[in-house]
Design a protein around this motif. Structure first.
Motif, short mmCIF file in Angstrom:
data_model
loop_
_atom_site.label_atom_id
_atom_site.label_comp_id
_atom_site.label_asym_id
_atom_site.label_seq_id
_atom_site.Cartn_x
_atom_site.Cartn_y
_atom_site.Cartn_z
N ALA B 9 0.80 -1.23 0.00
CA ALA B 9 0.00 0.00 0.00
C ALA B 9 0.83 1.28 0.00
N ASP B 10 2.14 1.13 0.05
CA ASP B 10 2.97 2.33 -0.15
C ASP B 10 2.82 2.82 -1.58
N ARG B 11 2.76 4.15 -1.75
CA ARG B 11 2.83 4.71 -3.11
C ARG B 11 4.28 4.96 -3.45
N VAL B 12 4.70 4.47 -4.61
CA VAL B 12 6.13 4.54 -4.94
C VAL B 12 6.34 4.94 -6.40
N VAL B 13 7.60 5.29 -6.71
CA VAL B 13 8.03 5.47 -8.10
C VAL B 13 9.19 4.50 -8.32
N LEU B 14 9.07 3.65 -9.35
CA LEU B 14 10.13 2.68 -9.65
C LEU B 14 10.69 2.99 -11.03
N GLU B 15 12.01 3.03 -11.10
CA GLU B 15 12.65 3.37 -12.37
C GLU B 15 13.37 2.15 -12.92
N THR B 16 13.04 1.78 -14.17
CA THR B 16 13.81 0.73 -14.85
C THR B 16 14.54 1.40 -16.00
N LYS B 18 13.98 1.06 -18.99
CA LYS B 18 13.07 1.43 -20.08
C LYS B 18 12.05 2.51 -19.72
N LYS B 19 11.61 2.51 -18.44
CA LYS B 19 10.47 3.36 -18.11
C LYS B 19 10.42 3.66 -16.62
N VAL B 20 9.68 4.71 -16.30
CA VAL B 20 9.45 5.01 -14.89
C VAL B 20 8.00 4.65 -14.55
N TRP B 21 7.81 3.86 -13.49
CA TRP B 21 6.48 3.39 -13.12
C TRP B 21 6.04 4.04 -11.81
N ARG B 22 4.79 4.55 -11.78
CA ARG B 22 4.22 5.08 -10.55
C ARG B 22 3.05 4.19 -10.15
N GLY B 23 2.93 3.93 -8.84
CA GLY B 23 1.79 3.11 -8.43
C GLY B 23 1.86 2.72 -6.97
N THR B 24 1.05 1.71 -6.63
CA THR B 24 0.91 1.28 -5.25
C THR B 24 1.40 -0.16 -5.13
N ILE B 25 2.19 -0.41 -4.10
CA ILE B 25 2.76 -1.75 -3.90
C ILE B 25 1.64 -2.74 -3.51
N VAL B 34 8.42 -7.17 -7.91
CA VAL B 34 7.61 -6.17 -7.22
C VAL B 34 6.29 -6.05 -7.99
N LEU B 35 5.19 -6.18 -7.25
CA LEU B 35 3.87 -6.09 -7.90
C LEU B 35 3.34 -4.68 -7.65
N LEU B 36 2.96 -4.02 -8.73
CA LEU B 36 2.57 -2.61 -8.63
C LEU B 36 1.20 -2.42 -9.25
N LYS B 37 0.29 -1.76 -8.53
CA LYS B 37 -0.96 -1.34 -9.16
C LYS B 37 -0.74 0.04 -9.73
N LEU B 38 -0.85 0.14 -11.06
CA LEU B 38 -0.62 1.43 -11.72
C LEU B 38 -1.85 2.33 -11.54
N ASP B 39 -1.68 3.60 -11.79
CA ASP B 39 -2.81 4.53 -11.64
C ASP B 39 -3.90 4.22 -12.66
N SER B 40 -3.52 3.55 -13.75
CA SER B 40 -4.50 3.17 -14.77
C SER B 40 -5.41 2.05 -14.26
N GLY B 97 -6.18 -1.63 -4.07
CA GLY B 97 -6.98 -1.97 -5.25
C GLY B 97 -7.03 -3.46 -5.50
N ALA B 98 -6.32 -4.27 -4.69
CA ALA B 98 -6.35 -5.72 -4.87
C ALA B 98 -7.62 -6.29 -4.26
N VAL B 99 -8.08 -7.43 -4.80
CA VAL B 99 -9.24 -8.09 -4.22
C VAL B 99 -8.75 -9.09 -3.18
N LYS B 100 -9.29 -8.98 -1.98
CA LYS B 100 -8.82 -9.82 -0.87
C LYS B 100 -10.03 -10.43 -0.17
N PRO B 101 -9.80 -11.53 0.52
CA PRO B 101 -10.90 -12.06 1.34
C PRO B 101 -11.26 -11.02 2.37
#
Lengths: 356, 356
Positions: B9-16, B18-25, B34-40, B97-101
């Motif tokens: 649930a941390d909001r982070v910026v990850l840089e590879t 090829k690209k910079v990814w913004r989202g939630t862990i 690392v699994l990231l939920k993107l803003d999309s 944003g993940a579906v959990k029990p």
């Protein structure tokens, strides 16, 4: 042989050591056994060797079989009748009580109004089978017969048993592309010679459909339990929902194409129209296909069985929108599905919920 | 590991490269990814090894998980809630944003009106499974759990995924004989934390059913697409007819037991009444059973496969009233059925036409 001189439909008395039997002689496949319809309605087979005395009570009346004479009326469209079997193509032999395939003349003479709707210019009987015995090979034969007929007539009526009727109707609608004329597939739940038959109305409405402007394969059958309206139902969207009711067939998630009665013909939705298109016969179809209904606890090894049988395509009737038991279940389908696919099998999933 | 210090649930910026990814862990099963939920809204897995820079934008908010506090109201019946999985038992983790029990507290807090209808005195979660993964073994567990609960409470609510819900409900109604109290089996098509969820009404009506005088296993669910009425449907006479609609379940050839809304509880037919009977648990059930759907061209050798699998009973979903392809068909089922029976297999036929 004491019964050699008897003919089918003779009324006789047969005496065995145990009992005297009265009844009507039926066709017997075994020459050593006399088949008798008793007055109770039951049939009995009596070994020839047990008969100690046999008497003719009343000889058979001549068969009422009529030759089909086709009288063409001017101004009416020409329609071909294809008979494939099923209840609509059977009748009780009134001389003996046995159920026999009916002659085309029986079918037409039981619904004489058909001759006011169209000229039945051709009757074809490529085979006579219970619909439960009809499969890929018969679909191919029917599609070829009908493809040929469509070049000669304005429409086709196919009579068929009810049990697999929707499978056949669907196959025909896939096999006959660019369809330019109507194909009416019809049936009956009671044979056409019985007082409460549904065959007359179905046949009449099928004739009206076969002369209509709708160039689709449609299933023609009772709308309700009443003997007043039939529906023209789209072949690929209709399912048998009751084993024995007149209105056994229901359209699923679609509208019927038309409602038909003796007096009316009401279009209910858009349809493909009669045209000058050249219909294309494309009945390539692999027999190497299977359907599996997935249920709780079902065993994915069944895919291995089908692999060994060289089955090339499997339809999985899944729970949910495509759900099979996974790693959380006792038997996990996922690795078996992956393995079958990697061996070249095509697997597609459908829902077992009928309405979507 | 550049992301080791991050939490779900941390909001982070990850840089590879090829690209910079913004989202939630999100929770990741693989520590190397690392699994990231993107803003999309999409999720993406990024291999730890590809990350060249990682920044924390906003730390996770504390989880809103609440303890379930049971407040008993006087005069209300006591009901147990059994949670087995499915959409009704899951929720979107608003932090990620993940579906959990979901927790029992989530289920109850989303339908606070339940506490005016009954006291939920016990919540049991014997397992959490998608209904597609539920089978014989889970039916046994559920029947045992519910059997025990019935001695302590006045009624039981079972929440379950929709896909195999009717199978489970039927099994329970066979396993729990002489039932003396109501068992409400309910579901939702949308999880309970979503604005248009059907779970609230289903749960409320299930609570009303579980406190009613009807000692039957019933499936409680929406009568129509509207969010106003539920039906109490008899377990063994109900079928899932749509994969995703609120009113997915329909009673086949029977009447619902009752229509329930926030205000009403209308009995629609005779029912087995709440009583002092001693309920009997009889959950002996062989896993060695299978179902085969017969279709045109289907191969009877499948019975041999089941023989080798030591399957003891097979339900044949036949065409017609019990029709399988016979000697007139390409593949004749009759000798194979006779052979399977002579090997001790029990075979029974049902119609694939749903309405009889």
């Amino acid at each position: 042989m004491k019964t050699k001189r008897f003919h089918v439909a003779d009324r006789v008395v047969l005496e065995t050591r145990k009992k005297v039997w009265r009844g009507t002689i039926l066709d017997s496949y075994d020459p050593e056994v006399v088949l008798l319809k008793l007055d109770s309605g039951y049939n009995i087979g009596i070994p020839e060797s047990e008969i100690i005395n046999a008497e003719l009570v009343e000889p058979a009346k001549p068969s009422r079989g009529k030759k089909l004479t086709i009288q063409k009326k001017k101004g009416l469209k020409n329609v071909a009748l294809v008979i494939s079997g099923g209840t609509i193509s059977s009748r009780v032999d009134t001389r003996t009580g046995a159920v026999k395939p009916s002659e085309a003349s029986d079918i037409i003479s039981m619904c004489p109004e058909v001759s006011n709707i169209c000229n039945i210019v051709k009757v074809v009987r490529p085979f006579m089978k219970l619909s439960g015995d009809i499969s890929y090979r018969e679909w191919k034969v029917l599609s070829e017969v009908i493809f040929k007929l469509l070049k000669e007539v304005d429409g086709v009526i196919l009579t068929h048993g009810t049990d697999t009727l929707t499978y056949t109707a669907s196959a025909l609608s896939f096999f006959l592309r660019n369809l330019s004329k109507p194909i009416a597939v019809t049936y009956s739940q009671k044979s056409i010679d019985r007082p409460s038959t549904d065959a007359s109305l179905n046949l009449l409405c099928a004739a009206k459909y076969a002369t209509s402007d709708i160039a689709e394969v449609a299933l023609i059958g009772h709308e309700s339990m009443n003997d007043d309206y039939c529906l023209a139902m789209p072949a690929t969207r209709t399912r048998k929902m009751h084993t024995s009711r007149r209105d056994a067939f229901k359209v699923i998630n679609d509208l019927p194409i038309a409602r038909i009665s003796k007096e009316e013909f009401k279009i209910l939705r858009e349809f493909r129209a009669r045209s000058q298109c050249e219909t294309v016969l494309d009945n390539r179809f692999s027999e190497k296909v299977a359907l599996i209904k997935v249920h709780p606890g079902s065993d994915p090894d069944i895919l291995k069985f089908f692999e060994r049988k060289k089955i090339r395509g499997v339809v999985l009737e899944t729970t949910g929108l495509g759900q099979v038991p996974t790693e959380e279940a006792r038997l996990n389908w996922l690795p078996k599905i992956r393995s079958a696919i990697s061996c070249g099998m095509t697997i597609c999933a459908v829902a077992q919920t009928l309405y979507g």
